[in-house]
Enzyme design. Structure first.
Site, PDB file in Angstrom:
ATOM      1  N   LYS A 211      43.173 115.356  93.468  1.00 36.22           N
ATOM      2  CA  LYS A 211      43.564 116.750  93.705  1.00 36.22           C
ATOM      3  C   LYS A 211      45.072 116.850  93.888  1.00 36.22           C
ATOM      4  O   LYS A 211      45.735 117.668  93.274  1.00 36.22           O
ATOM      5  CB  LYS A 211      42.815 117.279  94.934  1.00 36.22           C
ATOM      6  CG  LYS A 211      43.142 118.714  95.272  1.00 36.22           C
ATOM      7  CD  LYS A 211      42.293 119.218  96.421  1.00 36.22           C
ATOM      8  CE  LYS A 211      42.812 120.587  96.860  1.00 36.22           C
ATOM      9  NZ  LYS A 211      42.052 121.143  97.971  1.00 36.22           N
ATOM     10  N   GLU A 217      46.008 104.980  96.832  1.00 39.30           N
ATOM     11  CA  GLU A 217      45.010 104.131  96.175  1.00 39.30           C
ATOM     12  C   GLU A 217      44.874 104.499  94.701  1.00 39.30           C
ATOM     13  O   GLU A 217      44.872 103.634  93.817  1.00 39.30           O
ATOM     14  CB  GLU A 217      43.636 104.309  96.849  1.00 39.30           C
ATOM     15  CG  GLU A 217      43.540 103.785  98.258  1.00 39.30           C
ATOM     16  CD  GLU A 217      43.849 104.847  99.305  1.00 39.30           C
ATOM     17  OE1 GLU A 217      44.678 105.756  99.025  1.00 39.30           O
ATOM     18  OE2 GLU A 217      43.278 104.776 100.404  1.00 39.30           O
ATOM     19  N   GLY A 271      38.483 118.717  98.416  1.00 38.22           N
ATOM     20  CA  GLY A 271      38.160 117.467  97.725  1.00 38.22           C
ATOM     21  C   GLY A 271      36.674 117.130  97.789  1.00 38.22           C
ATOM     22  O   GLY A 271      36.056 116.754  96.794  1.00 38.22           O
ATOM     23  N   ARG A 272      36.079 117.279  98.963  1.00 36.57           N
ATOM     24  CA  ARG A 272      34.671 116.892  99.128  1.00 36.57           C
ATOM     25  C   ARG A 272      33.718 117.960  98.608  1.00 36.57           C
ATOM     26  O   ARG A 272      32.509 117.822  98.714  1.00 36.57           O
ATOM     27  CB  ARG A 272      34.386 116.540 100.589  1.00 36.57           C
ATOM     28  CG  ARG A 272      34.764 117.616 101.585  1.00 36.57           C
ATOM     29  CD  ARG A 272      34.789 117.073 103.004  1.00 36.57           C
ATOM     30  NE  ARG A 272      35.285 118.049 103.966  1.00 36.57           N
ATOM     31  CZ  ARG A 272      36.562 118.208 104.293  1.00 36.57           C
ATOM     32  NH1 ARG A 272      37.487 117.470 103.713  1.00 36.57           N
ATOM     33  NH2 ARG A 272      36.927 119.108 105.194  1.00 36.57           N
ATOM     34  N   GLU A 357      33.678 114.347 107.138  1.00 39.06           N
ATOM     35  CA  GLU A 357      35.054 114.820 106.980  1.00 39.06           C
ATOM     36  C   GLU A 357      35.108 116.327 107.272  1.00 39.06           C
ATOM     37  O   GLU A 357      36.128 116.851 107.693  1.00 39.06           O
ATOM     38  CB  GLU A 357      35.588 114.520 105.571  1.00 39.06           C
ATOM     39  CG  GLU A 357      37.107 114.487 105.503  1.00 39.06           C
ATOM     40  CD  GLU A 357      37.668 114.005 104.176  1.00 39.06           C
ATOM     41  OE1 GLU A 357      37.606 114.762 103.193  1.00 39.06           O
ATOM     42  OE2 GLU A 357      38.189 112.877 104.110  1.00 39.06           O
ATOM     43  N   HIS A 388      12.645  98.049 104.877  1.00 41.30           N
ATOM     44  CA  HIS A 388      12.642  96.610 105.129  1.00 41.30           C
ATOM     45  C   HIS A 388      13.951  96.161 105.755  1.00 41.30           C
ATOM     46  O   HIS A 388      14.307  94.987 105.704  1.00 41.30           O
ATOM     47  CB  HIS A 388      12.374  95.872 103.819  1.00 41.30           C
ATOM     48  CG  HIS A 388      11.037  96.242 103.242  1.00 41.30           C
ATOM     49  ND1 HIS A 388       9.875  95.592 103.589  1.00 41.30           N
ATOM     50  CD2 HIS A 388      10.673  97.252 102.413  1.00 41.30           C
ATOM     51  CE1 HIS A 388       8.856  96.161 102.958  1.00 41.30           C
ATOM     52  NE2 HIS A 388       9.317  97.177 102.244  1.00 41.30           N
ATOM     53  N   LYS A 508      47.120 107.097 107.145  1.00 40.56           N
ATOM     54  CA  LYS A 508      47.812 106.933 105.857  1.00 40.56           C
ATOM     55  C   LYS A 508      49.297 106.701 106.095  1.00 40.56           C
ATOM     56  O   LYS A 508      49.916 105.819 105.493  1.00 40.56           O
ATOM     57  CB  LYS A 508      47.657 108.192 104.994  1.00 40.56           C
ATOM     58  CG  LYS A 508      46.287 108.449 104.449  1.00 40.56           C
ATOM     59  CD  LYS A 508      46.337 109.681 103.540  1.00 40.56           C
ATOM     60  CE  LYS A 508      44.969 110.251 103.272  1.00 40.56           C
ATOM     61  NZ  LYS A 508      44.997 111.520 102.555  1.00 40.56           N
TER      62      LYS A 508
HETATM   63  O1  F6P Z   1      42.027 111.097 102.710  1.00 43.58           O
HETATM   64  C1  F6P Z   1      41.166 112.148 102.616  1.00 43.58           C
HETATM   65  C2  F6P Z   1      41.300 112.882 101.327  1.00 43.58           C
HETATM   66  O2  F6P Z   1      42.305 113.794 101.411  1.00 43.58           O
HETATM   67  C3  F6P Z   1      39.986 113.544 100.965  1.00 43.58           C
HETATM   68  O3  F6P Z   1      39.796 114.733 101.594  1.00 43.58           O
HETATM   69  C4  F6P Z   1      40.083 113.606  99.497  1.00 43.58           C
HETATM   70  O4  F6P Z   1      38.826 113.820  98.922  1.00 43.58           O
HETATM   71  C5  F6P Z   1      40.673 112.263  99.183  1.00 43.58           C
HETATM   72  O5  F6P Z   1      41.583 112.028 100.236  1.00 43.58           O
HETATM   73  C6  F6P Z   1      41.353 112.123  97.845  1.00 43.58           C
HETATM   74  O6  F6P Z   1      42.391 113.034  97.687  1.00 43.58           O
HETATM   75  P1  F6P Z   1      43.003 113.331  96.262  1.00 43.58           P
HETATM   76  O7  F6P Z   1      41.938 113.914  95.418  1.00 43.58           O
HETATM   77  O8  F6P Z   1      44.123 114.287  96.495  1.00 43.58           O
HETATM   78  O9  F6P Z   1      43.500 112.036  95.676  1.00 43.58           O
END
Ligand code: F6P
Length: 545
Positions: A211, A217, A271-272, A357, A388, A508
């Site tokens: 987003k 990452e 995002g979620r 979240e 199990h 972060k």
């Molecule tokens: O770290 C949390 C977050 O902001 C989430 O809410 C989001 O889904 C995820 O990181 C990834 O964010 P982006 O889509 O901006 O890379």
């Protein structure tokens, strides 16, 4: 649109009433509750968009439900719901509208927000996604050497990974089986390395999904993927092997991806809550635009139900209110997600982000600290595997866990009578959790006296049972929307902002500040003694590599 922020729920009359009702309820058994209400099963089952949802094994009575509905009314939950659908900035701390429901509006619908028809924009992007997906699926969009794309790798994390990864697994039956789909999220280098093993770069397309397009990452994994393509096919190949999904065109261009190959979405999609936006591009490539539309229609059907169904039969409303009851009045801290469907193996992970979240907050929208419980801990595994593993604790542990069972009546890939076995297990587990086994019943089996206490099953462990015909895109959309709106209801009752996530930011920032210290053993350290010592220990071990 001005909306009043919900205040402290504990000051409402209904909260006090619920507190009174909870005292006898804590001592009441589901066995008694069922005995008093012989037709409780069907009476407490509601239907929405093909989901048949049985709440009868929750520890609630009519009186409790009435008080919970009163609580929803006192907290203005339905007004807040309407404000959300209308595009009000209910995400107050980020000053944003919350309009994931607009992503699934049918073609021809319009929704004007701040003078813009956002439904038209949504369908414009869906159209571009459909065009691109068809081209990839039909081999018209090729790699730089002209070879057909057979591998699609989504690089993203959190909401930009969990939804697509979950949906691909859930709908794998409908996917193009000639193609391979992978999801890379972790900054652990093994994630990307293992994903790329054995793949032919000439046949591989990367979707960089972020987003913000600023997530460490994702950008690092995307950089590694880019290098992999460049090493194999040269710099000029990047345009044919990378597309982006983001709200930030500038950063996408800065990364070197042509914005013609970018699929946008909007800051009013959290995002979620984004798996049915362009973030779902990998899903659409996997199952095709028509099935993707069915997925959206499933979401939309539950949106309509949540928006218009009477509160007395409103499934997400009831589900959310029962979650509040379990958390705040029965003191149940966790909720297990138990899909009896192997294809839903990633659903617990997906719902962890959606629920935790969203509602893992301890400050209300009005800035006050809460002095009641908010979001439960969600976790789980598909059945029967979980049986199990951790079900022992569910049945006889000292902590009561609320459970959500999910089952489909029709097998997608029938083998013998295995679907019936799966169903029998799900039904058995829910019944045993609810009704247990008394010492008398255990004795009546001829169990030796010294084993009787070990074989007693306490029961009285609440669950909701969600049954649907078949795991189809429509059913998946409906299921996810049900959880989204349940989460909304809980957050609205608690008066928290379910759509921000400030709690993840400090970690972060600190990781960014630790990184240069880790990489230079000569830098002086001045954090806490634990972190500093761990940095030095890491450096020593790392140096041995
Ligand atoms: O770290 C949390 C977050 O902001 C989430 O809410 C989001 O889904 C995820 O990181 C990834 O964010 P982006 O889509 O901006 O890379």
């Amino acid at each position: 649109m001005n909306i009043t922020e919900p205040g402290d729920p504990t000051r409402t009359r209904s909260w006090a009433r619920l507190g009174q009702l909870a005292v006898p309820m804590r001592a009441r058994e589901l066995r008694e509750i069922f005995a008093e209400e012989p037709a409780r099963g069907p009476a407490w089952t509601l239907d929405a968009a093909g989901l048949h949802v049985d709440f009868s094994k929750q520890r609630v009575t009519r009186e409790v439900m009435d008080a919970l509905l009163e609580l929803a009314s006192e907290q203005g939950v339905l007004e807040r719901r309407d404000a959300m659908f209308a595009g009000a900035h209910i995400n107050a701390t980020e000053d944003r509208a919350v309009l994931h429901t607009a992503l699934r509006l049918p073609l021809g619908a319009s929704l004007e927000v701040d003078g813009i028809d956002i439904a038209a924009e949504v369908h414009d992007v869906l159209g571009r996604m459909a065009n691109f997906s068809d081209r990839v699926r039909q081999g018209e969009w090729t790699g730089a050497t002209g070879e057909r794309i057979l591998n699609v790798i989504n690089i993203g994390i959190g909401g930009s990974d969990l939804g697509p990864a979950m949906a691909y697994e859930a709908l794998r039956y409908y996917s193009d089986r000639q193609m391979t789909f992978k999801f890379v999220s972790n900054v652990d280098p093994t994630d990307i390395t293992e994903a790329l093993l054995g793949l032919d770069p000439a046949q591989t397309l990367f979707i960089v999904a972020s987003k913000t397009f600023g997530t460490q990452e994702t950008l690092t994994n995307a950089k590694a993927a880019r290098q992999w393509i460049v090493d194999a096919l040269g710099e000029g190949a990047v345009g044919k092997h990378f597309v982006a999904v983001s709200t930030n065109a500038e950063r996408v261009a800065g990364f070197g991806i042509d914005t013609d190959n970018m699929f946008g979405f909007w800051d009013w999609v959290g995002g979620r809550y984004s798996m049915e936006s362009a973030i779902g591009l990998s899903t659409m490539i996997a199952i095709g635009p028509q099935r993707f539309r069915e997925l959206l229609d499933g979401f939309h059907a539950v949106d309509q139900h949540f928006r218009y169904a009477d509160p007395a039969v409103n499934v997400p409303l009831r589900m959310g209110l029962i979650a509040v009851w379990n958390r705040d009045f029965l003191d149940i801290p966790t909720n297990a997600v138990l899909p009896y469907a192997q294809f839903l193996s990633r659903l617990p992970a997906y719902l962890q982000q959606l629920t935790m979240e969203s509602n893992g907050k301890s400050v209300r929208c009005d800035g006050a600290r809460v002095d009641y419980n908010t979001g439960a801990i969600y976790w789980g595994e598909p059945g029967t595997n979980g049986q199990h593993s951790f079900y022992q604790l569910l049945h006889q542990g000292t902590e009561v866990v609320a459970c959500d069972f999910m089952l489909f009546a029709q097998a997608l890939e029938p083998v013998y009578d295995m679907q019936d076995m799966l169903a029998a297990n799900a039904l058995a587990q829910a019944a045993v959790l609810a009704f247990g086994r008394t010492a008398e019943e255990v004795r009546a089996d001829g169990t030796p006296e010294d084993l009787v206490p070990h074989k007693v099953m306490p029961g009285n462990r609440p669950s909701t049972f969600i049954l649907a015909a078949r795991l189809e895109p429509h059913a998946l959309g409906a299921l996810i929307a049900l959880y989204e709106h349940s989460v909304f209801v809980q957050g609205a009752v608690w008066g928290i902002d379910s759509f921000d996530q400030w709690g993840v930011e400090l970690g972060k920032a600190m990781a960014n500040s630790i990184l240069p210290d880790l990489q230079d053993a000569d830098r002086p350290l001045d954090r806490d003694s634990s972190t500093d010592a761990l940095i030095r220990a890491y450096q020593a071990l790392h140096a041995q590599a």
